[in-house]
Write a protein that holds these residues in place. Structure first.
Motif, PDB file in Angstrom:
ATOM      1  N   ASP A 157     -10.539  -3.197  -5.158  1.00  0.00           N
ATOM      2  CA  ASP A 157     -10.945  -3.767  -5.316  1.00  0.00           C
ATOM      3  C   ASP A 157     -12.152  -4.402  -6.690  1.00  0.00           C
ATOM      4  OD1 ASP A 157     -11.886  -7.333  -4.826  1.00  0.00           O
ATOM      5  OD2 ASP A 157     -13.535  -6.429  -3.000  1.00  0.00           O
ATOM      6  N   MET A 180      -8.094  -8.229  -7.679  1.00  0.00           N
ATOM      7  CA  MET A 180      -7.490  -7.064  -7.233  1.00  0.00           C
ATOM      8  C   MET A 180      -6.751  -6.188  -8.397  1.00  0.00           C
ATOM      9  SD  MET A 180      -8.889  -6.466  -4.135  1.00  0.00           S
ATOM     10  CE  MET A 180      -7.421  -5.113  -3.532  1.00  0.00           C
ATOM     11  N   LYS A 199       1.382  -1.339  -0.046  1.00  0.00           N
ATOM     12  CA  LYS A 199      -0.624  -0.096  -0.338  1.00  0.00           C
ATOM     13  C   LYS A 199       0.697   1.122  -0.321  1.00  0.00           C
ATOM     14  CE  LYS A 199      -0.215   0.096   5.354  1.00  0.00           C
ATOM     15  NZ  LYS A 199      -1.258   0.088   6.043  1.00  0.00           N
ATOM     16  N   ASP A 200       1.990   1.024   0.493  1.00  0.00           N
ATOM     17  CA  ASP A 200       3.052   2.376   0.429  1.00  0.00           C
ATOM     18  C   ASP A 200       3.351   2.108  -0.491  1.00  0.00           C
ATOM     19  OD1 ASP A 200       2.045   2.636   2.775  1.00  0.00           O
ATOM     20  OD2 ASP A 200       4.129   0.756   4.276  1.00  0.00           O
ATOM     21  N   ILE A 251      -5.338   0.771  -4.852  1.00  0.00           N
ATOM     22  CA  ILE A 251      -5.307  -0.600  -4.772  1.00  0.00           C
ATOM     23  C   ILE A 251      -7.006  -0.373  -4.863  1.00  0.00           C
ATOM     24  CG2 ILE A 251      -5.104  -2.402  -3.278  1.00  0.00           C
ATOM     25  CD1 ILE A 251      -2.608  -1.713  -2.146  1.00  0.00           C
ATOM     26  N   CYS A 289       2.148   2.374  -3.895  1.00  0.00           N
ATOM     27  CA  CYS A 289       0.768   2.139  -5.401  1.00  0.00           C
ATOM     28  C   CYS A 289      -0.119   3.430  -4.661  1.00  0.00           C
ATOM     29  CB  CYS A 289       0.268   1.156  -4.581  1.00  0.00           C
ATOM     30  SG  CYS A 289       1.033  -0.823  -5.677  1.00  0.00           S
ATOM     31  N   TYR A 311      -4.373  -3.308  -9.069  1.00  0.00           N
ATOM     32  CA  TYR A 311      -2.734  -2.454  -8.457  1.00  0.00           C
ATOM     33  C   TYR A 311      -2.402  -1.218  -9.021  1.00  0.00           C
ATOM     34  CZ  TYR A 311      -2.846  -5.476  -4.587  1.00  0.00           C
ATOM     35  OH  TYR A 311      -3.067  -6.950  -3.604  1.00  0.00           O
ATOM     36  N   CYS A 369      -4.922  -7.569   1.230  1.00  0.00           N
ATOM     37  CA  CYS A 369      -4.493  -7.420   0.349  1.00  0.00           C
ATOM     38  C   CYS A 369      -3.434  -5.863   0.380  1.00  0.00           C
ATOM     39  CB  CYS A 369      -5.776  -7.081  -1.135  1.00  0.00           C
ATOM     40  SG  CYS A 369      -6.583  -8.808  -1.554  1.00  0.00           S
ATOM     41  N   HIS A 370      -3.564  -4.971   0.950  1.00  0.00           N
ATOM     42  CA  HIS A 370      -3.106  -3.834   1.014  1.00  0.00           C
ATOM     43  C   HIS A 370      -1.759  -4.126   2.073  1.00  0.00           C
ATOM     44  CE1 HIS A 370      -6.796  -0.538  -0.257  1.00  0.00           C
ATOM     45  NE2 HIS A 370      -6.849  -2.213  -0.055  1.00  0.00           N
ATOM     46  N   GLU A 371      -1.569  -4.967   2.623  1.00  0.00           N
ATOM     47  CA  GLU A 371      -0.006  -4.815   3.493  1.00  0.00           C
ATOM     48  C   GLU A 371       0.923  -5.706   2.974  1.00  0.00           C
ATOM     49  OE1 GLU A 371      -0.323  -3.012   5.781  1.00  0.00           O
ATOM     50  OE2 GLU A 371      -2.909  -2.938   5.486  1.00  0.00           O
TER      51      GLU A 371
END
Length: 448
Positions: free
Chosen positions: A20, A102, A12-13, A18, A15, A104, A147-149
């Motif tokens: 769905d 997902m 997440k840092d 993100i 992109c 990105y 999915c963000h982590e």
């Protein structure tokens, strides 16, 4: 050599977006439109294959992309059924995500887009994705929040660019081989269809063509053989609709039928040997003309103690029953196979003619099998199936013309297999900093 330690960051840092998918099924249309839906089945082995996409109208496309449209450089991930397939968006046109996917969008100031794609394909990220297989639900999936982590190893931008250049050069060659094979296979099929399905040379003679190039439909380019090959085809059709002197014969007069078998699965000494053993799954999931590898192997003892037989290279092998009945391919090497498959071995040393002839009738075989208890192609079904018998000379001419095309397909597949293995070996080592670009280039050169 000391292993470099790149910093680990949450995806997440790096992109800017993100997203769905819309968690309901988009209404599709039957007519052709430019708006295509990517489903999980379209994302496989690092590629987004749009050949079987469903289509929607413009209104649906706009509604399903309200949060974000897919742009070149975006990376997509399947989070369920199956978990962990990855695709890179490039030149796809107006497409959108179906369910369980997902999206990105890498921030190019922090990460090279294609580097993130390769990071997602690395063993590191695949292990992180796979940790959700035991999610406790009926169907394993990755939760949207997770999915963000995911954690990504992040070298400096210049290092990322070098990694992408190297891995990208391998993938570009693999893609070039795939496209070349599509062209070669289409050429071999077009020649077969013109000669033995549409009876093009005979029909053009009937219409008054006398120039050998015109008779052969411009499909034969060798001027020395044009007249010779044009003379192989009768100038009239018989009452049966075939070129005069040609016949239809049972498929099994042209091919020897070979059945398979399975060694006892409880006998460890029968499994894990040097003999490749093809299952219906192997054949049905074969994405090319030739099967080169199998999921399982057996030993010489397993072969002797079962009904399995060695099926020779270039045999046409089909799935005879089950949900994938009718899927077929050629064996690129001599394999054993299980009892859900049948092998067809040419009796006339014309394996490529046989393969094309089978391909021309397989749909009718599947239709005949549909509705039976297990959707089964039986030996009786194959005995009743007929193929055109043009005589020896046209058959030999086809093998001589199409054979080099199909052998080039096999050569390209073997090269791509080596390239894939090399890429998959280098990818995690490059991502982790275990090896340098120079080391990787030397290994790639040694593999070619």
């Amino acid at each position: 050599m000391m292993m470099r330690k790149w910093p680990r960051v949450a995806v997440k840092d790096v992109c800017s977006l993100i997203v769905d998918c819309v968690n309901r099924t988009a209404p599709i249309v039957e007519h052709d439109t430019p708006y295509r839906m990517i489903r999980t089945t379209n994302v496989k082995e690092g590629r987004i294959d749009l050949s079987s996409c469903r289509r929607v109208d413009e209104r649906t496309y706009e509604r399903w992309t309200r949060r974000a449209k897919l742009l070149d450089g975006d990376v997509i991930l399947t989070r369920e059924a199956p978990i962990g397939e990855v695709g890179y968006v490039s030149g796809l046109g107006p497409v959108f995500l179906g369910q369980r996917l997902m999206q990105y969008r890498p921030d190019p100031k922090k990460v090279v887009p294609r580097y993130l794609y390769y990071a997602f394909r690395s063993t590191d990220l695949q292990h992180q994705f796979g940790s959700h297989e035991g999610s406790g639900s009926v169907v394993s999936h990755i939760r949207v929040a997770d999915c963000h982590e995911f954690k990504v190893s992040l070298p400096p931008i210049r290092q990322q660019e070098l990694v992408v250049d190297l891995l990208g050069s391998i993938d570009d060659k693999i893609e070039l081989n795939r496209r070349m094979n599509d062209t070669l296979e289409a050429m071999a099929q077009a020649i077969f269809r013109d000669w033995f399905v549409d009876f093009g040379p005979t029909r053009r003679k009937i219409e008054g063509a006398s120039d050998p190039a015109e008779i052969m439909g411009r499909l034969v380019t060798d001027p020395k053989r044009l007249r010779q090959r044009a003379d192989l085809f009768p100038a009239a059709l018989g009452d049966d609709g075939l070129p005069a002197t040609w016949n239809r014969r049972s498929l099994l007069t042209e091919a020897q039928l070979v059945s398979g078998g399975t060694p006892k699965t409880t006998e460890s000494g029968y499994w894990g040997g040097a003999i490749k053993w093809a299952s219906a799954k192997d054949v049905s999931q074969c994405a090319s003309s030739f099967l080169l590898d199998t999921e399982r192997t057996i030993t010489d003892l397993g072969l002797r103690k079962s009904a399995a037989k060695i099926v020779p290279r270039f045999a046409t092998v089909l799935v005879a029953r089950g949900a994938t009945t009718g899927r077929y391919c050629m064996f690129g090497d001599s394999f054993a196979m299980n009892q859900t498959c049948y092998g067809l071995v040419s009796r006339r040393s014309a394996p490529f003619f046989l393969n094309q002839a089978f391909g021309a009738l397989v749909e009718s075989l599947v239709q005949a099998a549909h509705g039976s208890v297990f959707d089964t192609v039986t030996t009786k079904t194959l005995e009743m199936a007929t193929v055109v018998d043009p005589g020896e000379a046209p058959r030999v001419a086809y093998e001589a013309l199409a054979g080099p095309l199909i052998m080039k397909v096999l050569e390209n597949l073997r090269e791509s297999k080596t390239l894939v293995a090399t890429r998959d070996l280098l990818l995690p080592k490059l991502m982790s900093g275990e090896i340098t670009i120079r080391d990787a280039e030397q290994r790639l050169e040694a593999a070619q």
